[in-house]
Scaffold this active site. Structure first.
Site, PDB file in Angstrom:
ATOM      1  N   GLU A  61      23.802 -15.160   2.347  1.00  0.00           N
ATOM      2  CA  GLU A  61      23.328 -16.613   3.160  1.00  0.00           C
ATOM      3  C   GLU A  61      22.153 -17.118   2.401  1.00  0.00           C
ATOM      4  OE1 GLU A  61      26.300 -14.337   5.169  1.00  0.00           O
ATOM      5  OE2 GLU A  61      24.372 -13.676   4.348  1.00  0.00           O
ATOM      6  N   PRO A 263      26.384  -1.940  -7.600  1.00  0.00           N
ATOM      7  CA  PRO A 263      26.861  -1.962  -6.179  1.00  0.00           C
ATOM      8  C   PRO A 263      26.128  -2.972  -5.346  1.00  0.00           C
ATOM      9  CG  PRO A 263      25.975  -0.074  -7.125  1.00  0.00           C
ATOM     10  CD  PRO A 263      25.757  -1.006  -8.166  1.00  0.00           C
ATOM     11  N   ARG A 264      26.823  -3.519  -4.221  1.00  0.00           N
ATOM     12  CA  ARG A 264      26.418  -4.775  -3.340  1.00  0.00           C
ATOM     13  C   ARG A 264      25.332  -4.085  -2.752  1.00  0.00           C
ATOM     14  NH1 ARG A 264      24.706  -8.273  -1.049  1.00  0.00           N
ATOM     15  NH2 ARG A 264      25.390  -9.750   0.215  1.00  0.00           N
ATOM     16  N   GLY A 310      18.754  -9.082  -7.352  1.00  0.00           N
ATOM     17  CA  GLY A 310      18.614 -10.295  -7.672  1.00  0.00           C
ATOM     18  C   GLY A 310      18.890 -10.561  -9.270  1.00  0.00           C
ATOM     19  N   GLU A 311      19.460  -9.834 -10.050  1.00  0.00           N
ATOM     20  CA  GLU A 311      19.690 -10.029 -11.298  1.00  0.00           C
ATOM     21  C   GLU A 311      21.353 -10.299 -11.649  1.00  0.00           C
ATOM     22  OE1 GLU A 311      16.906  -8.197 -14.681  1.00  0.00           O
ATOM     23  OE2 GLU A 311      17.671  -6.565 -13.610  1.00  0.00           O
ATOM     24  N   ASN A 335      31.337 -13.200  -3.936  1.00  0.00           N
ATOM     25  CA  ASN A 335      31.388 -14.580  -4.521  1.00  0.00           C
ATOM     26  C   ASN A 335      31.854 -14.203  -5.754  1.00  0.00           C
ATOM     27  OD1 ASN A 335      30.266 -16.563  -5.280  1.00  0.00           O
ATOM     28  ND2 ASN A 335      28.057 -16.088  -5.102  1.00  0.00           N
ATOM     29  N   PRO A 336      32.757 -15.150  -6.223  1.00  0.00           N
ATOM     30  CA  PRO A 336      33.496 -15.422  -7.369  1.00  0.00           C
ATOM     31  C   PRO A 336      32.840 -16.354  -8.366  1.00  0.00           C
ATOM     32  CG  PRO A 336      34.886 -16.505  -5.874  1.00  0.00           C
ATOM     33  CD  PRO A 336      33.464 -16.026  -4.995  1.00  0.00           C
ATOM     34  N   GLU A 338      29.546 -17.060  -9.290  1.00  0.00           N
ATOM     35  CA  GLU A 338      28.498 -16.798 -10.108  1.00  0.00           C
ATOM     36  C   GLU A 338      29.182 -16.489 -11.553  1.00  0.00           C
ATOM     37  OE1 GLU A 338      27.057 -13.600  -7.923  1.00  0.00           O
ATOM     38  OE2 GLU A 338      25.231 -14.992  -7.296  1.00  0.00           O
TER      39      GLU A 338
END
Length: 420
Positions: A61, A263-264, A310-311, A335-336, A338
């Site tokens: 978000e 990993p998320r 962040g990478e 999220n697809p 990116e």
């Protein structure tokens, strides 16, 4: 019903408060403690009246909110922007990516007495909720103070609908405190109306994540990765085993195949590292390559554990194939957009319920839905036929471009409230 909700919330907070406090590093505990109790403006500081407050629960978000914040800063510079999160990772990403001057805070507990204390120092012109983080007392107190509440980039899963419909009489009251719902898709809008939102308040704006401020460059250190590359992003428990099995199955035909495993959640980095050791798979941690340069030698290990925050968005740029996590073990997808931005072919598991628009990607041949036991086969198919992979990536990029523009629509909605 509000009394019952508040009573249950207070009891739950009593039990989780100390564990939540202790789990945070020492340098965050004081800030978390103060701000969760509503002290988000330092003692002695002047009160804030020209404020736009945006709430973004966590990393996803926050990322989706950044471009909106930039646009608001540009068009309405007199406003101070407050950006609240729930999670520490959300705080970290907000500090890294939010425009200079944005005040990053933790969202106070959803208790009327605490929220009123907060609003005694801050008088927001507007309160914006990213996606669908609806706290009943927060919305009610904002409404009582005359603060318009907007939900932007809204989405709601079918699972959530089933739960909310059981208390639809309560949700109708909660929804009544919201002036406008800007949803990601027609499906999301319809689901919200089924729960009790008024049709006149609901509109489809599109998905902000198509308008994310994506990185302009691929990280320099990735140039040391040679051979075909699979980037598996935002993986969840149980998925690493599936991915590693599919990766191993393809090593015979593609011995230089690399897998970037991301990993998320940061707290799982060590868990996945241990798993790789148990599987006896050669790997290297991204954190051990902080100064990797193009001339520093190749990354020879087969698996690169992306144990940084962040990478991932930029690392998708090196992928020959992108695999979306949270989609193989029933968690609803990730999220697809990116990998689509970089024009990469996307593979998803059968559980993308939180991203219903992915069906358009499947229909256009821009992404592929597979089961766990056919993942290795689809990877092999795309590696053997790079022209097919390239065509899928180009279609994904085209769909990304087609769906851009949601942020612009949202800014025009914001304009109606801040210009009043």
């Amino acid at each position: 019903m509000f009394f019952l909700y508040s009573f249950i919330y207070v009891i739950a907070t009593f039990f989780v408060f100390l564990p939540q406090y202790l789990k945070r590093p020492n340098e965050l505990r004081g800030k978390w403690f103060r701000e969760k109790l509503g002290d988000i403006v330092p003692d002695g500081a002047a009160s804030f009246s020209d404020v736009i407050w945006i709430h973004a629960v966590s990393v996803g978000e926050v990322n989706a909110s950044i471009e909106v914040i930039r646009r608001i800063n540009k068009e309405y510079p007199r406003f101070s922007i407050f950006l609240s999160t729930i999670t520490d990772t959300g705080q970290k990403v907000a500090r890294e990516k939010a425009p200079a001057g944005t005040k990053i805070i933790y969202l106070p507990f959803d208790m009327a007495i605490i929220l009123k204390r907060t609003l005694s120092k801050i008088t927001p012109k507007l309160f914006i909720i990213m996606e669908t983080e609806l706290w009943p007392n927060l919305l009610r107190v904002m409404a009582e103070k005359g603060v318009p509440v907007l939900v932007l980039n809204g989405r709601i899963s079918e699972k959530s609908v089933k739960g909310y419909r059981k208390i639809s009489f309560f949700m109708k009251r909660v929804f009544s405190y919201v002036r406008f719902f800007g949803m990601q898709s027609e499906t999301d809008a319809d689901r919200l109306k089924k729960i009790g939102a008024e049709s006149c308040k609901v509109a489809v704006l599109g998905n902000f994540k198509f308008d994310m401020n994506m990185p302009a460059q691929i990280p320099v250190w990735t140039s040391a990765i040679k051979g075909p590359v699979i980037v598996a992003g935002s993986t969840h428990p149980g998925e690493e085993e599936i991915l590693l099995s599919a990766y191993r199955e393809n090593l015979g035909k593609f011995p230089d195949l690399k897998l970037v495993l991301a990993p998320r959640h940061p707290e799982r980095f060590k868990e996945v590292e241990n798993l790789l050791s148990v599987y006896n798979i050669p790997f290297v941690k991204r954190s051990s390559l902080p100064s990797m340069r193009p001339d520093a030698g190749d990354v020879e290990k087969g698996v690169i554990l992306l144990d940084t925050i962040g990478e991932l968005s930029a690392v998708y740029g090196i992928a020959d194939i992108a695999i979306v996590g949270k989609s193989f073990t029933g968690f609803g997808g990730q999220n697809p957009f990116e990998p689509a931005y970089w024009g990469k072919p996307v593979i998803c598991g059968p559980h993308m319920e939180n991203f219903p628009f992915i069906r358009e990607f499947y229909a256009e041949g821009a992404a592929f839905e597979v089961e766990s036991n056919t993942l290795a086969k689809k990877i092999r198919e795309l590696l053997i036929s790079p022209e097919k992979a390239k065509a899928a990536g180009e279609k994904a990029k085209a769909l990304y471009t087609k769906n851009s523009g949601a942020v612009e629509k949202a800014v025009r909605i914001v304009q109606q409230y801040v210009s009043a």
